[in-house]
Design a protein around this motif. Structure first.
Motif, PDB file in Angstrom:
ATOM      1  N   SER B 148       0.845  -1.293   0.113  1.00 55.25           N
ATOM      2  CA  SER B 148      -0.072  -0.262   0.138  1.00 55.25           C
ATOM      3  C   SER B 148       0.935   1.407  -0.045  1.00 55.25           C
ATOM      4  O   SER B 148       0.297   2.325  -0.619  1.00 55.25           O
ATOM      5  N   THR B 149       2.014   1.262   0.637  1.00 57.81           N
ATOM      6  CA  THR B 149       2.835   2.341   0.667  1.00 57.81           C
ATOM      7  C   THR B 149       3.579   2.269  -0.869  1.00 57.81           C
ATOM      8  O   THR B 149       3.550   3.648  -1.043  1.00 57.81           O
ATOM      9  N   LEU B 150       3.535   1.640  -1.582  1.00 56.86           N
ATOM     10  CA  LEU B 150       3.956   1.636  -2.871  1.00 56.86           C
ATOM     11  C   LEU B 150       2.867   2.199  -3.868  1.00 56.86           C
ATOM     12  O   LEU B 150       2.934   3.264  -4.693  1.00 56.86           O
ATOM     13  N   GLY B 151       1.947   1.876  -3.422  1.00 56.70           N
ATOM     14  CA  GLY B 151       0.516   2.290  -4.104  1.00 56.70           C
ATOM     15  C   GLY B 151       0.435   4.023  -4.041  1.00 56.70           C
ATOM     16  O   GLY B 151       0.013   4.652  -4.707  1.00 56.70           O
ATOM     17  N   LEU B 152       0.630   3.947  -2.369  1.00 53.48           N
ATOM     18  CA  LEU B 152       0.793   5.820  -2.135  1.00 53.48           C
ATOM     19  C   LEU B 152       1.595   6.303  -3.071  1.00 53.48           C
ATOM     20  O   LEU B 152       1.228   7.402  -3.335  1.00 53.48           O
ATOM     21  N   LEU B 153       2.879   6.007  -3.174  1.00 52.47           N
ATOM     22  CA  LEU B 153       3.794   6.585  -3.998  1.00 52.47           C
ATOM     23  C   LEU B 153       3.304   6.795  -5.371  1.00 52.47           C
ATOM     24  O   LEU B 153       3.424   8.097  -5.970  1.00 52.47           O
ATOM     25  N   VAL B 154       2.677   5.963  -5.877  1.00 48.26           N
ATOM     26  CA  VAL B 154       2.142   6.042  -7.261  1.00 48.26           C
ATOM     27  C   VAL B 154       1.134   7.144  -7.274  1.00 48.26           C
ATOM     28  O   VAL B 154       1.035   7.683  -8.271  1.00 48.26           O
ATOM     29  N   ILE B 155       0.090   7.002  -6.348  1.00 44.41           N
ATOM     30  CA  ILE B 155      -0.835   7.902  -6.273  1.00 44.41           C
ATOM     31  C   ILE B 155      -0.497   8.882  -6.386  1.00 44.41           C
ATOM     32  O   ILE B 155      -0.706  10.185  -6.965  1.00 44.41           O
ATOM     33  N   ALA B 156       0.408   9.506  -5.411  1.00 42.42           N
ATOM     34  CA  ALA B 156       0.867  10.852  -5.127  1.00 42.42           C
ATOM     35  C   ALA B 156       1.717  11.391  -6.527  1.00 42.42           C
ATOM     36  O   ALA B 156       1.429  12.460  -6.941  1.00 42.42           O
TER      37      ALA B 156
ATOM     38  N   VAL C 265     -10.896  14.273 -15.095  1.00 41.42           N
ATOM     39  CA  VAL C 265     -10.149  13.539 -14.223  1.00 41.42           C
ATOM     40  C   VAL C 265      -9.861  12.258 -14.641  1.00 41.42           C
ATOM     41  O   VAL C 265      -9.315  11.519 -13.729  1.00 41.42           O
ATOM     42  N   GLN C 266      -9.907  11.969 -15.880  1.00 44.94           N
ATOM     43  CA  GLN C 266      -9.416  10.774 -16.357  1.00 44.94           C
ATOM     44  C   GLN C 266      -7.934  10.470 -15.919  1.00 44.94           C
ATOM     45  O   GLN C 266      -7.413   9.250 -15.809  1.00 44.94           O
ATOM     46  N   PRO C 267      -6.900  11.375 -15.914  1.00 43.76           N
ATOM     47  CA  PRO C 267      -5.616  11.132 -15.650  1.00 43.76           C
ATOM     48  C   PRO C 267      -5.646  10.483 -14.006  1.00 43.76           C
ATOM     49  O   PRO C 267      -4.470   9.742 -13.715  1.00 43.76           O
ATOM     50  N   PHE C 268      -6.667  10.781 -13.575  1.00 41.10           N
ATOM     51  CA  PHE C 268      -6.641   9.978 -12.094  1.00 41.10           C
ATOM     52  C   PHE C 268      -7.001   9.015 -12.094  1.00 41.10           C
ATOM     53  O   PHE C 268      -7.377   8.246 -10.705  1.00 41.10           O
ATOM     54  N   SER C 269      -7.605   8.160 -13.076  1.00 39.44           N
ATOM     55  CA  SER C 269      -8.199   6.743 -13.078  1.00 39.44           C
ATOM     56  C   SER C 269      -7.348   5.750 -12.322  1.00 39.44           C
ATOM     57  O   SER C 269      -7.908   5.274 -11.364  1.00 39.44           O
ATOM     58  N   ASP C 270      -6.073   5.687 -12.424  1.00 40.65           N
ATOM     59  CA  ASP C 270      -5.263   5.053 -11.885  1.00 40.65           C
ATOM     60  C   ASP C 270      -5.192   5.155 -10.414  1.00 40.65           C
ATOM     61  O   ASP C 270      -5.223   3.986  -9.551  1.00 40.65           O
ATOM     62  N   PRO C 271      -4.867   6.364  -9.887  1.00 44.15           N
ATOM     63  CA  PRO C 271      -4.817   6.592  -8.414  1.00 44.15           C
ATOM     64  C   PRO C 271      -6.411   5.996  -7.795  1.00 44.15           C
ATOM     65  O   PRO C 271      -6.231   5.688  -6.768  1.00 44.15           O
ATOM     66  N   PHE C 272      -7.418   6.313  -8.502  1.00 44.18           N
ATOM     67  CA  PHE C 272      -8.714   5.970  -7.990  1.00 44.18           C
ATOM     68  C   PHE C 272      -8.701   4.516  -7.844  1.00 44.18           C
ATOM     69  O   PHE C 272      -9.095   3.849  -6.795  1.00 44.18           O
ATOM     70  N   ALA C 273      -7.988   3.706  -8.923  1.00 39.30           N
ATOM     71  CA  ALA C 273      -8.285   2.452  -8.629  1.00 39.30           C
ATOM     72  C   ALA C 273      -7.289   1.827  -7.491  1.00 39.30           C
ATOM     73  O   ALA C 273      -7.552   0.824  -6.769  1.00 39.30           O
ATOM     74  N   LEU C 274      -6.149   2.541  -7.475  1.00 39.76           N
ATOM     75  CA  LEU C 274      -5.454   2.149  -6.137  1.00 39.76           C
ATOM     76  C   LEU C 274      -6.039   2.265  -4.766  1.00 39.76           C
ATOM     77  O   LEU C 274      -5.896   1.480  -3.942  1.00 39.76           O
ATOM     78  N   LEU C 275      -6.629   3.524  -4.891  1.00 38.53           N
ATOM     79  CA  LEU C 275      -7.348   3.722  -3.590  1.00 38.53           C
ATOM     80  C   LEU C 275      -8.452   2.519  -3.403  1.00 38.53           C
ATOM     81  O   LEU C 275      -8.733   2.330  -2.324  1.00 38.53           O
ATOM     82  N   LEU C 276      -9.196   2.227  -4.415  1.00 44.67           N
ATOM     83  CA  LEU C 276     -10.137   1.203  -4.388  1.00 44.67           C
ATOM     84  C   LEU C 276      -9.527   0.107  -3.778  1.00 44.67           C
ATOM     85  O   LEU C 276     -10.018  -0.662  -2.602  1.00 44.67           O
ATOM     86  N   VAL C 277      -8.217  -0.287  -4.235  1.00 45.82           N
ATOM     87  CA  VAL C 277      -7.649  -1.525  -3.762  1.00 45.82           C
ATOM     88  C   VAL C 277      -7.328  -1.386  -2.247  1.00 45.82           C
ATOM     89  O   VAL C 277      -7.573  -2.378  -1.535  1.00 45.82           O
TER      90      VAL C 277
END
Lengths: 264, 370, 296
Positions: B148-156, C265-277
């Motif tokens: 999840s911290t890796l995911g956090l890096l990617v999200i950020a 907000v399309q560029p944020f689709s991956d961050p959203f998917a990660l948040l869901l995970v």
């Protein structure tokens, strides 16, 4: 977590006399692992100040019962009560805060911390009691278990017997009202197990806590315990004083066998 | 006064001072070298030393969490980024801000704050972000946390690269004021070291280390593992954001690429090389890694090794650093300093010197001199 | 949304999901036998990509390049085990993770220094970019090939794991390594075999990956390892069916956000998917198909 109101050692003794509320008990506990019935409706009550032995053949569910009592496994059904509270689904640290301390069959110390730190973790994380001097308590325990000399050594550098003592000291540092010992005499010779017996007797006398002890060393269990609880294949086979258990036909047949006849 | 005296004489403070003082001495020495060599605050050496001191804050912050909990975090670079970006929001001159941060609300648009308010607000935003994310992350199993911290890096990274109005996307931010000097960087490096050492010897720190060694047995001893992790997570993220703010006010321009994979690797390498378990290890690792990087970067960019011409190799610095990290993991898995802080090693060395090489007990560690 | 659109997206999920599932399986297998989350696993995909790139620009036919790409990934996987991970047998989770992370960075920079730091294009067979019209659905050959290859690989692996002695011992080892050791399964052989299969899976997934993206670059392994890591964790680290399930769940989450999010907000689709995970993990901290709890 709400800071729990402390109870001094005096209160402990009192609660042992006022029955139900002051006990740790499993009621009709069932625990399945992938269809294997490790426990199948076991009830057991531990009063502060008494020493109870839990015996049974390998795989009879002794360690599982200890794990359910200390919150490591949630039971499949049945309840666990501690001092008048239902703690069936509570996490281990909550149960520890209520005054349940334990040791593990295959010693689980904080290997790279010092012996002192191991005991200190117990002291600062256990049952909350007003006005405790943690440092003094830790020093006393180290002294009592002859660990002062190796207080600053990493726990894993100690010999086996000393590691066992550290584990008991760590559990006691948390001011438990109930102490669960999982095979503390494993790997000990006769002299060492005699010493362990002295230690546990002393612990009960000075700390007033109830002790539930699992062990295969029947000589130790028979001499130490006021009450013995026999498990076989996840059910209670017998329960009573050492004399009663020793005399129980079923117990002899199923597992005590020759080991005890010699002793009797 | 009596309270103070008792505190100083307590076992806790004795341990803290014994460990922190040698480290502070090292940091101050670095500062003195910088101040003497570049009294005007310019030049490559000055920049290197200031960046080193800021790096110390970043690595020490990560040590607080990863070192004590035994859980890897790839996400701390994200918090460094939060610190840097929030500093930019509050410090870039208004005329430029209107151009690069069109999305900012009016009250932020007008803000042209100085060093201290910027540090405070960055730290607060970092702590807040960590407090929210930590609610989910800190109750996971160790492996899921690492992921999840890796995911956090990617999200950020996704946010920094795409949130045009607030971050200017991949083009990056510029025109921050220079507020961080070598004195300020050193001051905060010392503060970071002191806080990390205090944390390590504190009750929460002790509980967290217990959970690193054996989470289940720590729980049974009464440690709320989740709570200990959460506390360290938030504290170390806040410190990372603070470092990000210091860094931004020294380097003045940056983009999302500055808070990603390569940086995470560099920081983790420092920690692994020096030793995860100790604050001293973080500092030693940061020092060694900075030197290696500086030498190899000369090779990589100019084909120059101590004045000798060598072929330019792309990515050489990172490759060698990775190789060293791997070798350390194989041959000295607990890092150069392993389980003992610098003071423990000093005591060991002193005893060895006085006792003429007599073999010491294996446990001659932190308090081995007593 | 019309039925045909839903059908279209389902095919996308299947195609993306089977790639993720292959990647995740390779990662989960190695985790099972030695407790290592192999971060350098993504570089196996890169190796496949670079092999194919170097061969196709030198006139080697596509088919042969694919075979060599998969072979090299498999050999590289075995070499990784021998050179980097065997000395670390029995090391902690953290040490192993760091070691594989370092290995991953080493390899990335080897590609950077030896081939090129820049992204290079790679051209696959023309057929893959064409599409097939089935009723209202337009399906690209790329998707069809991906789904077929993915399904075939999953079926073959399942047959192997259930039917052969080697497969059964590997499953036993993955379930409980110390017990498997007591039963006399040779640790070295099982681990080496796991790395071989892991390399094969990475190679196959790598071919699909490169064919889809049409390019190779030194750091391209990051995305595949990230997806594989996420998939195995949602599925429940240590569970092989979980890894497959996780791959499809992740693909579904990604496609879902691409479909429902407005363009801005399309560029944020991956961050959203990660948040869901991460949200899934909040409710199921051990993953969807968690292996049995540790015995104390």
């Amino acid at each position: 977590m709400p800071a729990e109101q402390g109870q001094g050692p005096a209160a402990v003794v009192q609660s042992s006399e006022t029955a139900a509320d002051g006990t740790l008990s499993a009621r009709e506990v069932v625990k399945h692992f992938r269809g294997v019935h490790a426990l199948d409706g076991v009830s057991l009550t531990l009063q502060p100040g008494e020493i109870v032995g839990l015996i049974g053949p390998n795989g009879s569910g002794k360690t599982t019962l200890l794990n359910v009592l200390s919150g490591i496994y949630p039971p499949t059904s049945g309840r666990v009560w501690c001092r008048g509270r239902d703690v069936t689904t509570r996490k281990p640290h909550v149960i520890a805060h209520l005054g349940v301390g334990r040791t593990f069959q295959n010693i689980r110390l904080f290997s790279h911390l010092t012996v002192r730190q191991n005991v200190e973790v117990g002291s600062v994380s256990g049952r909350k009691v007003e006005g405790v001097d943690h440092q003094a308590d830790v020093d006393r325990l180290l002294d009592r278990f002859s660990l002062s000399g190796s207080a600053e050594a990493q726990a894993l550098s100690l010999p086996y017997g000393a590691q066992r003592r550290v584990e008991i000291a760590r559990a006691l540092a948390g001011r438990p009202l109930f102490l669960l010992l999982d095979e503390p005499a494993a790997g000990m010779n006769e002299a060492e197990s005699d010493q362990l017996l002295e230690t546990i007797m002393g612990v009960r006398k000075d700390f007033g806590c109830g002790v539930l002890i699992v062990d295969h060393d029947l000589r130790l269990i028979m001499r130490l315990c006021e009450r013995i609880h026999v498990l076989a294949e996840g059910v209670t086979l017998a329960t009573g004083t050492p004399q009663e258990v020793r005399a129980d036909r079923q117990v002899i047949d199923v597992f005590l066998g020759d080991a005890l006849k010699d002793d009797v | 006064m009596a309270v103070f005296a008792r505190l100083i004489s307590s076992r806790f403070m004795r341990s803290v001072l014994r460990t922190a003082v040698p480290l502070v001495v090292v940091l101050v020495a670095v500062m003195v070298v910088g101040a003497v060599m570049a009294p005007d605050g310019r030049g490559a050496t000055y920049r290197l030393l200031v960046n080193f001191l800021i790096t110390v804050v970043i690595v020490v912050a990560l040590q607080m969490f990863t070192g004590n909990s035994g859980i890897v975090s790839w996400g701390h670079a994200a918090f460094v980024g939060i610190g840097a970006y929030s500093t930019a929001w509050f410090s870039v001159p208004m005329v430029i801000k209107e151009d690069i941060f069109p999305g900012l609300p009016a009250w932020m648009m007008g803000a042209e704050w100085g060093l201290v308010p910027c540090l405070l607000v960055s730290t607060a935003i970092g702590a807040l972000a960590a407090a929210v994310v930590g609610l989910a992350i800190c109750r996971m199993k160790e492996t899921a946390m690492a992921m999840s911290t890796l995911g956090l890096l990617v999200i950020a990274h996704g946010i920094y690269s795409n949130w045009e109005g607030w971050t200017r996307g991949t083009e990056g931010v510029y025109a921050l004021p220079t507020n961080t000097t070598i004195y300020i960087a050193c001051g905060f490096a010392c503060l970071a070291v002191l806080l990390a050492v205090m944390f390590k010897y504190s009750r929460v720190g002790l509980r967290l280390q217990a959970s690193r060694e054996d989470p289940l047995s720590a729980e049974s001893t009464g440690v709320s593992v989740v709570r200990a992790r959460y506390f360290a997570w938030v504290a170390s993220a806040a410190m990372s954001a603070l470092a990000g703010s210091l860094w931004a006010q020294f380097n003045l321009a940056f983009g999302p690429a500055q808070f990603y994979y390569a940086q995470v690797f560099a920081i983790l390498s420092m920690l692994v090389i020096g030793g995860l378990a100790t604050v001293s290890g973080a500092l030693v690792g940061a020092g060694i890694t900075t030197v290696i990087f500086e030498v190899l970067r000369g090779v990589e960019n100019e084909g120059n090794l101590f004045g000798i011409e060598v072929p330019q190799i792309s990515g050489l610095a990172q490759m060698i650093l990775a190789l060293i990290t791997l070798l350390i993991l194989i041959f000295r898995p607990n890092g150069l300093l392993a389980w003992w802080e610098l003071d423990g090693w000093i005591v060991k060395a002193r005893d060895r010197f006085w006792k003429g090489g007599r073999k010491l007990a294996p446990d001659a560690g932190e308090k081995g001199g007593e | 949304m019309s039925a045909s659109e839903i059908g279209q997206q389902l095919i996308n999920v299947l195609s993306l999901g089977s790639t993720y599932a292959l990647l995740a399986l390779g990662l989960a297998l190695v985790f099972g036998v030695m407790g290592l989350v192999n971060f350098a696993y993504g570089e196996l995909v890169t190796i496949t990509g670079y092999t194919m790139y170097l061969m196709t620009i030198n006139g080697v036919p596509w088919g042969l390049a694919v075979v060599c790409g998969i072979t090299f990934a498999t050999i590289a996987s075995l070499l990784m085990e021998r050179l980097a991970f065997r000395p670390l047998r029995n090391a902690s989770f953290l040490t192993l993770l760091f070691a594989s992370f370092a290995l991953s960075v080493i390899l990335q920079n080897v590609f950077r220094a030896t081939v090129s730091p820049r992204t290079k294009g790679i051209r696959g067979p023309g057929l893959l970019i064409e599409s097939l019209q089935i009723g209202p659905l337009t399906i690209s050959w790329m998707s069809i090939v991906t789904i077929v290859v993915g399904a075939a690989a999953l079926i073959l692996l399942t047959l192997f794991m259930r039917g052969s002695l080697a497969g059964i011992s590997m499953r036993a080892a993955a379930e409980n390594f110390s017990v498997a050791r007591l039963m006399g399964i040779k640790a070295n052989r099982v681990i080496a075999l796991a790395f071989v299969i892991s390399g094969l899976l990475a190679g196959v997934a790598g071919v699909l990956w490169v064919s889809r993206s049409g390019s190779v670059s030194p750091a391209m392994g990051f995305v595949p390892i990230l997806k594989a890591f996420i998939a195995t964790v949602i599925g429940g680290l240590g569970s092989l069916p979980g890894a497959v399930l996780g791959g499809f769940v992740l693909a579904a989450a990604e496609i879902f956000f691409i479909v429902v999010l407005p363009t801005s907000v399309q560029p944020f689709s991956d961050p959203f998917a990660l948040l869901l995970v991460i949200a899934i993990l909040y409710f199921k901290p051990n993953g969807l198909l968690a292996p049995v709890a540790e015995r104390v």
